[in-house]
Write an enzyme that holds these catalytic residues in place. Structure first.
Site, mmCIF file in Angstrom:
data_model
loop_
_atom_site.group_PDB
_atom_site.id
_atom_site.type_symbol
_atom_site.label_atom_id
_atom_site.label_comp_id
_atom_site.label_asym_id
_atom_site.label_seq_id
_atom_site.Cartn_x
_atom_site.Cartn_y
_atom_site.Cartn_z
ATOM 1 N N TYR A 164 -69.543 -41.757 -156.823
ATOM 2 C CA TYR A 164 -69.247 -41.010 -155.673
ATOM 3 C C TYR A 164 -69.956 -39.578 -156.070
ATOM 4 O O TYR A 164 -70.749 -38.925 -155.065
ATOM 5 C CB TYR A 164 -67.948 -40.631 -155.436
ATOM 6 C CG TYR A 164 -67.427 -39.831 -154.463
ATOM 7 C CD1 TYR A 164 -67.637 -40.220 -153.423
ATOM 8 C CD2 TYR A 164 -66.796 -38.382 -154.717
ATOM 9 C CE1 TYR A 164 -67.148 -39.255 -151.905
ATOM 10 C CE2 TYR A 164 -66.714 -37.589 -153.560
ATOM 11 C CZ TYR A 164 -66.778 -37.772 -152.296
ATOM 12 O OH TYR A 164 -66.295 -37.114 -151.413
ATOM 13 N N LYS A 168 -73.164 -37.699 -154.354
ATOM 14 C CA LYS A 168 -72.848 -36.453 -153.463
ATOM 15 C C LYS A 168 -74.085 -35.376 -154.127
ATOM 16 O O LYS A 168 -74.394 -34.689 -153.449
ATOM 17 C CB LYS A 168 -71.414 -35.921 -153.695
ATOM 18 C CG LYS A 168 -70.440 -36.784 -152.799
ATOM 19 C CD LYS A 168 -70.653 -36.786 -151.367
ATOM 20 C CE LYS A 168 -69.887 -37.335 -150.357
ATOM 21 N NZ LYS A 168 -70.208 -37.245 -149.124
#
Length: 314
Positions: A164, A168
């Protein structure tokens, strides 16, 4: 008349949480909204048309225009289809908001390849899969607003979220580059790094789910998804025509402009290459001055080279 009257928006991941709050606000401000959400679980499994339909129906019930879309941003065909739907239904696409996301949290030494691939596909490839077809339409129009979603997990780091966080962080870079690619055509590209209580943050310490139990205030703790939506609405409006390539931290009543990754401290030698001894001094006394290891080994762990001198505390 709303600030977005006559505009057409596509919001991904808009069946729940921040995406639903964003779609609802854009609709209230006068935009026709394509509400995308395949209705998956937080790990990306399953499918349910209900969440997207519920958000779209709420916008329509409030007097706005909206329709659901149930494609996956993880697939290039899905991104193309939702952009095509917006143009076919409303004649143009003015606003793209990329909220869709999943989580497969795991420490890096335990993470499976499939867990890495799934999160990268939805977050990073998902942004590309919508921005590429949207940019073609916006470039032809000579106007458009793209709002992406990054995270402190990628900008600063968070344990157990290497997939993640990597996605990001890459979205932040994608935002900066796309802003340069599209700015000359009247298209802006910005990103938000939000802190809000949603089902995605339910497993994060202090995250909660749904509406947070913390008191509403300008600082500290998880806040509401609805607190993020106005910033998206502003960036999507004509007022923000010259705001481009920026990242905004949004938490409750506090909005901060992120410091772009520029050189902060510099060391210099007139006689390169550096010796390791010169680097040791330069790194400790200049480059890393007042910088702390975010995850140092415990004191009872023997670490070769561990520095216990006063400079380590400078």
């Amino acid at each position: 008349m709303g600030a977005l009257e006559g505009k057409v928006a596509l919001v991904t991941g808009a069946g729940r949480g921040i995406g639903a709050a964003v779609a609802t606000l854009l609709g209230a401000e006068g935009a026709a909204v394509v509400v995308n959400d395949p209705g998956v679980n937080t790990d990306g499994s399953g499918h349910d048309d209900g969440p997207a339909e519920q958000t779209a129906n709420a916008i329509v019930s409030a007097g706005g225009e909206a329709q659901g879309n149930f494609a996956s941003v993880a697939e290039a065909a899905g991104g193309e289809a939702m952009v095509e739907q917006a143009v076919a239904a409303y004649g143009r696409l003015d606003i793209l908001v990329n909220c869709a996301g999943i989580l497969r949290d795991r420490m890096i030494f335990n993470m499976a390849q499939e867990e890495w691939d799934a999160v990268i596909a939805v977050h990073l490839s998902g942004h590309f899969n919508t921005i590429r077809p949207a940019s073609l339409q916006m470039r032809a129009q000579r106007s458009g607003r793209i709002i992406n979603f990054t995270s402190v997990s990628g900008l600063l780091g968070n344990p157990g979220q290497v997939n993640y966080g990597a996605a990001k962080a890459a979205i932040a870079g994608l935002t900066r580059v796309a802003a340069r690619d599209l700015g000359r055509y009247g298209v802006t590209v910005n990103a938000l790094s939000p802190v809000a209580a949603t089902r995605m943050t339910a497993g994060v310490p202090g995250g909660g789910s749904g509406r947070s139990s913390a008191p509403r205030s300008a600082f500290g703790g998880m806040r509401e998804a609805e607190d993020v939506a106005p910033v998206v609405g502003y960036l999507a409006s004509d007022h923000a025509w010259n705001v481009n390539g920026q990242i905004f931290h949004v938490q409750g009543g506090r909005i901060s402009l992120a410091h772009q990754p520029l050189p902060e401290h510099t060391i210099f030698t007139p006689t390169p290459p550096w010796t390791l001894a010169e680097l040791d001094d330069g790194v400790h006394y200049v480059l890393m001055r007042r910088r702390r290891n975010p995850s140092p080994p415990p004191e009872d762990v023997e670490v070769p080279g561990r520095d216990t001198s006063p400079r380590a505390l400078a």
